[in-house]
Design a protein around this motif. Structure first.
Motif, PDB file in Angstrom:
ATOM      1  N   UNK A  75       8.284  -9.158 -15.433  1.00 18.86           N
ATOM      2  CA  UNK A  75       8.389  -9.515 -14.014  1.00 18.86           C
ATOM      3  C   UNK A  75       7.054  -9.386 -13.299  1.00 18.86           C
ATOM      4  N   UNK A  76       6.230  -8.428 -13.722  1.00 16.91           N
ATOM      5  CA  UNK A  76       4.904  -8.281 -13.128  1.00 16.91           C
ATOM      6  C   UNK A  76       4.058  -9.496 -13.474  1.00 16.91           C
TER       7      UNK A  76
ATOM      8  N   UNK B  39       0.848  -1.177   0.000  1.00 19.33           N
ATOM      9  CA  UNK B  39       0.000   0.000   0.000  1.00 19.33           C
ATOM     10  C   UNK B  39       0.893   1.239   0.000  1.00 19.33           C
ATOM     11  N   UNK B  40       0.616   2.167  -0.897  1.00 21.89           N
ATOM     12  CA  UNK B  40       1.390   3.394  -0.997  1.00 21.89           C
ATOM     13  C   UNK B  40       0.413   4.569  -0.982  1.00 21.89           C
TER      14      UNK B  40
ATOM     15  N   UNK C 202       2.052   3.497  -8.432  1.00 20.19           N
ATOM     16  CA  UNK C 202       3.138   2.567  -8.720  1.00 20.19           C
ATOM     17  C   UNK C 202       3.168   1.532  -7.600  1.00 20.19           C
ATOM     18  N   UNK C 203       2.538   0.401  -7.826  1.00 17.91           N
ATOM     19  CA  UNK C 203       2.387  -0.618  -6.795  1.00 17.91           C
ATOM     20  C   UNK C 203       3.461  -1.683  -6.979  1.00 17.91           C
ATOM     21  N   UNK C 204       4.127  -2.014  -5.893  1.00 21.25           N
ATOM     22  CA  UNK C 204       5.145  -3.060  -5.886  1.00 21.25           C
ATOM     23  C   UNK C 204       4.691  -4.153  -4.931  1.00 21.25           C
ATOM     24  N   UNK C 205       5.370  -5.316  -4.967  1.00 16.15           N
ATOM     25  CA  UNK C 205       5.030  -6.353  -3.998  1.00 16.15           C
ATOM     26  C   UNK C 205       5.582  -5.935  -2.636  1.00 16.15           C
TER      27      UNK C 205
END
Length: 145
Positions: free
Chosen positions: A100-101, A40-41, A50-53
């Protein structure tokens, strides 16, 4: 080890990291345990796009899942896919996402497979998603009747 792409060492690593499946009620909890869920950002009114794991889980388990995901979408020497369902899913995700996503999406799906196999104590069966959905709907109508 009944899931194509998961070998002996990978299976042992994943099982050792999980411990007991009875700790997890839903597959979503297992996904969070491995740290493959989105981070969560946001702060106040700001919502990041821009969501990352999250990577908040076990790194050894995540590395084993990464290797299993790579092995699952790999083609054998005879041109046959190791797991044709996951390879098709990966290729569909490549249309709108980076490589990679799309691979993390395969890892997410592998975790859901692992949860079902460990919860039901049955071997994994490769099924086309449309056939699986049809079987699910038929079973649901039988139970409801």
């Amino acid at each position: 080890m009944s899931i194509p792409g998961i070998g002996y060492n990978t299976a042992i690593t994943i099982l050792a990291e999980i411990g007991g499946i009875d700790k997890f009620v839903t597959p979503k909890q297992l996904v969070a345990f491995f740290g493959v869920d989105p981070a969560v950002n946001e702060s106040g009114n700001f919502k990041g796009d821009k969501v990352k794991i999250s990577k908040r889980g076990t790194r050894f388990g995540r590395r084993a899942l990464y290797a299993a995901a790579l092995a699952s979408i790999r083609m054998k020497r005879n041109g046959e896919a190791t797991n044709h369902v996951l390879l098709k899913y990966y290729k569909e995700n490549l249309k709108g996402k980076k490589a990679k996503v799309a691979l993390v999406a395969v890892m997410h799906k592998l975790i859901k497979y692992l949860f079902a196999v460990l919860r039901n104590q049955e071997e994994y069966q490769v099924r086309d998603p449309k056939l699986h959905q049809k079987m699910f709907l038929e079973n649901k109508t039988i139970i409801a009747a």
